[in-house]
Design an enzyme around this catalytic site. Structure first.
Site, PDB file in Angstrom:
ATOM      1  CG  HIS A   1      -2.784 -10.136  -4.383  1.00  0.00           C
ATOM      2  ND1 HIS A   1      -3.134 -10.916  -3.322  1.00  0.00           N
ATOM      3  CD2 HIS A   1      -1.989  -9.159  -3.894  1.00  0.00           C
ATOM      4  CE1 HIS A   1      -2.567 -10.437  -2.220  1.00  0.00           C
ATOM      5  NE2 HIS A   1      -1.869  -9.369  -2.530  1.00  0.00           N
TER       6      HIS A   1
HETATM    7  C1  UD1 Z   1      -0.968  -3.955  -2.560  1.00  0.00           C
HETATM    8  C2  UD1 Z   1       0.197  -4.183  -1.591  1.00  0.00           C
HETATM    9  C3  UD1 Z   1       0.209  -5.643  -1.168  1.00  0.00           C
HETATM   10  C4  UD1 Z   1      -1.132  -6.092  -0.632  1.00  0.00           C
HETATM   11  C5  UD1 Z   1      -2.208  -5.792  -1.672  1.00  0.00           C
HETATM   12  C6  UD1 Z   1      -3.580  -6.182  -1.183  1.00  0.00           C
HETATM   13  C7  UD1 Z   1       2.179  -2.789  -2.104  1.00  0.00           C
HETATM   14  C8  UD1 Z   1       3.566  -2.805  -2.627  1.00  0.00           C
HETATM   15  N1  UD1 Z   1       1.489  -3.927  -2.243  1.00  0.00           N
HETATM   16  O1  UD1 Z   1      -0.709  -4.743  -3.720  1.00  0.00           O
HETATM   17  O2  UD1 Z   1       1.183  -5.784  -0.140  1.00  0.00           O
HETATM   18  O3  UD1 Z   1      -1.098  -7.467  -0.375  1.00  0.00           O
HETATM   19  O4  UD1 Z   1      -2.172  -4.377  -1.946  1.00  0.00           O
HETATM   20  O5  UD1 Z   1      -4.530  -5.989  -2.182  1.00  0.00           O
HETATM   21  O6  UD1 Z   1       1.743  -1.780  -1.594  1.00  0.00           O
HETATM   22  N2  UD1 Z   1      -5.955  -1.868  -8.762  1.00  0.00           N
HETATM   23  C9  UD1 Z   1      -7.280  -1.678  -9.050  1.00  0.00           C
HETATM   24  N3  UD1 Z   1      -8.074  -1.079  -8.126  1.00  0.00           N
HETATM   25  C10 UD1 Z   1      -7.606  -0.662  -6.941  1.00  0.00           C
HETATM   26  C11 UD1 Z   1      -6.243  -0.837  -6.646  1.00  0.00           C
HETATM   27  C12 UD1 Z   1      -5.429  -1.460  -7.560  1.00  0.00           C
HETATM   28  O7  UD1 Z   1      -7.752  -2.042 -10.122  1.00  0.00           O
HETATM   29  O8  UD1 Z   1      -8.397  -0.131  -6.127  1.00  0.00           O
HETATM   30  C13 UD1 Z   1      -5.095  -2.551  -9.748  1.00  0.00           C
HETATM   31  C14 UD1 Z   1      -4.322  -1.606 -10.625  1.00  0.00           C
HETATM   32  O9  UD1 Z   1      -4.197  -2.196 -11.883  1.00  0.00           O
HETATM   33  C15 UD1 Z   1      -2.959  -1.572  -9.967  1.00  0.00           C
HETATM   34  C16 UD1 Z   1      -2.836  -2.991  -9.420  1.00  0.00           C
HETATM   35  O10 UD1 Z   1      -4.152  -3.358  -9.038  1.00  0.00           O
HETATM   36  O11 UD1 Z   1      -1.922  -1.215 -10.814  1.00  0.00           O
HETATM   37  C17 UD1 Z   1      -1.907  -3.125  -8.260  1.00  0.00           C
HETATM   38  O12 UD1 Z   1      -2.290  -2.218  -7.208  1.00  0.00           O
HETATM   39  P1  UD1 Z   1      -1.200  -1.751  -6.130  1.00  0.00           P
HETATM   40  O13 UD1 Z   1      -1.839  -0.907  -5.097  1.00  0.00           O
HETATM   41  O14 UD1 Z   1       0.000  -1.190  -6.822  1.00  0.00           O
HETATM   42  O15 UD1 Z   1      -0.683  -3.098  -5.479  1.00  0.00           O
HETATM   43  P2  UD1 Z   1      -1.454  -4.442  -5.086  1.00  0.00           P
HETATM   44  O16 UD1 Z   1      -1.049  -5.508  -6.030  1.00  0.00           O
HETATM   45  O17 UD1 Z   1      -2.913  -4.207  -4.869  1.00  0.00           O
END
Ligand code: UD1
Length: 370
Positions: free
Chosen positions: A213
């Site tokens: 991811h």
């Molecule tokens: C975040 C953390 C990362 C961790 C990861 C674990 C930061 C900078 N990164 O990354 O260190 O390893 O979490 O999962 O904080 N999304 C969903 N559902 C959710 C949450 C996110 O669909 O419940 C999707 C959305 O499209 C979103 C994308 O995932 O834009 C990224 O989510 P985000 O929280 O920005 O960062 P992660 O890649 O999950």
């Protein structure tokens, strides 16, 4: 489900959590502070909001329900961090922490630390001092900022001391306590059920598990295509199960990940289901941070698809090795061969299931000295 203990006479310890990797780290700390009758409040920022990335962890890890969920959700780094800061400032004005406890390296961690520091609220950082020395990773920036501003730095492994001292952190702020994520693993290990999850998703051993991811691997469609091609080559050796994080799902599926015969893509799994699947695996391919540590304790070979790791102890003491797209198939082949011959392994010092208790004891002393 445990409840957060309250007793009005003592300073309020506020925990801020937001995303999947925070929850297994916070659970043992909150439980150990409850045993010491600490007054606590749990703030969920809502950075992760899908059941599989959030709620299911609260149910399975016996975490108390959050006192508040700020429902920040997704966004660009700037907009997410800004929204987090505005909401956390209001939250801290209403329920002023005597001590803020933050976990890991996500945007919620850094945002809470910045807000608290400017309000004169002391901060404790759990899992401090890890460094990949790669500032193209958002997590590295979050770590550096959070550590500079934290008053208590709880570290999981000895190399973090040197990292922090190099950055000018006073030694009396640094506490080597072990790894609370491993507390959670050891507490739940008897509930891992590899046969159960294999039956539920219809896979038979031997298999490998892959989790991918990181923005560096999945955000760019060209990279995503290369990654899918490498995984296809790996699947000639062994079937691969991929619980796919929502980030990068579109790019990886577009690149054909869902159409490879021996690769099975499933939705993100709950904590117990994921750990059960890993426990039954012959190898793990990952770009996660926590999975490098969990495989070290479970003794499962871990191939980390990154140019660096902030967790070198998982290489020196564990089962982890760094791999590139180019050498992944060869490294997978050799680690599958080694497994069948058996392996000696070390456990990093203090990864013994008692990190949460050590953190709680230090926090409790710190509160009493104020
Ligand atoms: C975040 C953390 C990362 C961790 C990861 C674990 C930061 C900078 N990164 O990354 O260190 O390893 O979490 O999962 O904080 N999304 C969903 N559902 C959710 C949450 C996110 O669909 O419940 C999707 C959305 O499209 C979103 C994308 O995932 O834009 C990224 O989510 P985000 O929280 O920005 O960062 P992660 O890649 O999950």
């Amino acid at each position: 489900m445990a409840t957060v203990e309250r007793s009005a006479a003592r300073p309020l310890v506020v925990h801020v959590v937001g995303a999947r990797p925070n929850f297994p780290k916070a659970a043992p700390v909150i439980a150990a502070l409850s045993n010491l009758d600490c007054r606590q409040r749990l703030v969920h920022t809502g950075q992760h909001y899908d059941d599989a990335l959030s709620e299911s962890f609260f149910r399975q890890l016996d975490l108390p329900a959050p006192d508040v969920n700020l429902e920040i959700g997704s966004g660009s780094h700037a907009s997410q961090t800004a929204a987090l800061m505005v909401a956390l400032e209001a939250e801290f004005l209403e329920n002023r922490p005597g001590l803020l406890v933050v976990y890991g390296d996500i945007n919620s961690t850094m945002a809470a630390t910045l807000v608290a520091s400017k309000m004169g609220i002391p901060v404790a950082h759990v899992e401090a001092g890890l460094r990949s020395f790669d500032r193209s990773m958002p997590e590295e920036i979050n770590r550096v900022v959070t550590d500079q501003l934290s008053d208590l730095l709880f570290i999981t492994s000895a190399e973090a001391v040197e990292n922090l001292e190099t950055e000018g952190v006073q030694p009396n702020r640094i506490h080597l306590v072990g790894n609370p994520m491993i507390d959670t693993l050891l507490k739940n290990i008897d509930a891992f059920d590899s046969d159960g999850i294999q039956a539920a998703i219809g896979v038979d051993p031997p298999y490998a598990v892959a989790t991918l991811h990181r923005p560096g691997n999945v955000d760019d469609p060209n990279h995503a295509r290369e990654l899918v091609e490498v995984l296809r080559r790996c699947s000639d050796q062994i079937g691969i199960i991929i619980p796919l994080h929502p980030r990068g799902r579109a790019a990886l599926m577009q690149a054909g990940l869902g159409a490879i015969e021996r690769i099975r893509v499933v939705d993100p799994l709950s904590y117990l289901d994921f750990m059960s699947l890993v426990q039954g695996a012959s190898a793990v391919i990952t770009d996660s941070g926590g999975v490098q540590e969990e495989t070290t304790i479970l003794g499962i070979p871990c191939l980390t698809l990154r140019p660096n790791t902030e967790r070198p102890v998982t290489i020196t003491h564990g089962t982890n090795q760094l791999v590139t797209f180019d050498n992944l198939p060869r490294q997978l082949e050799s680690c599958l061969r080694v497994v069948s011959q058996g392996q000696d392994r070390l456990v990093p010092p203090l990864w013994d299931g008692r990190a949460g208790q050590r953190i709680a004891a230090i926090v409790n002393d710190w509160i009493q000295q104020r």
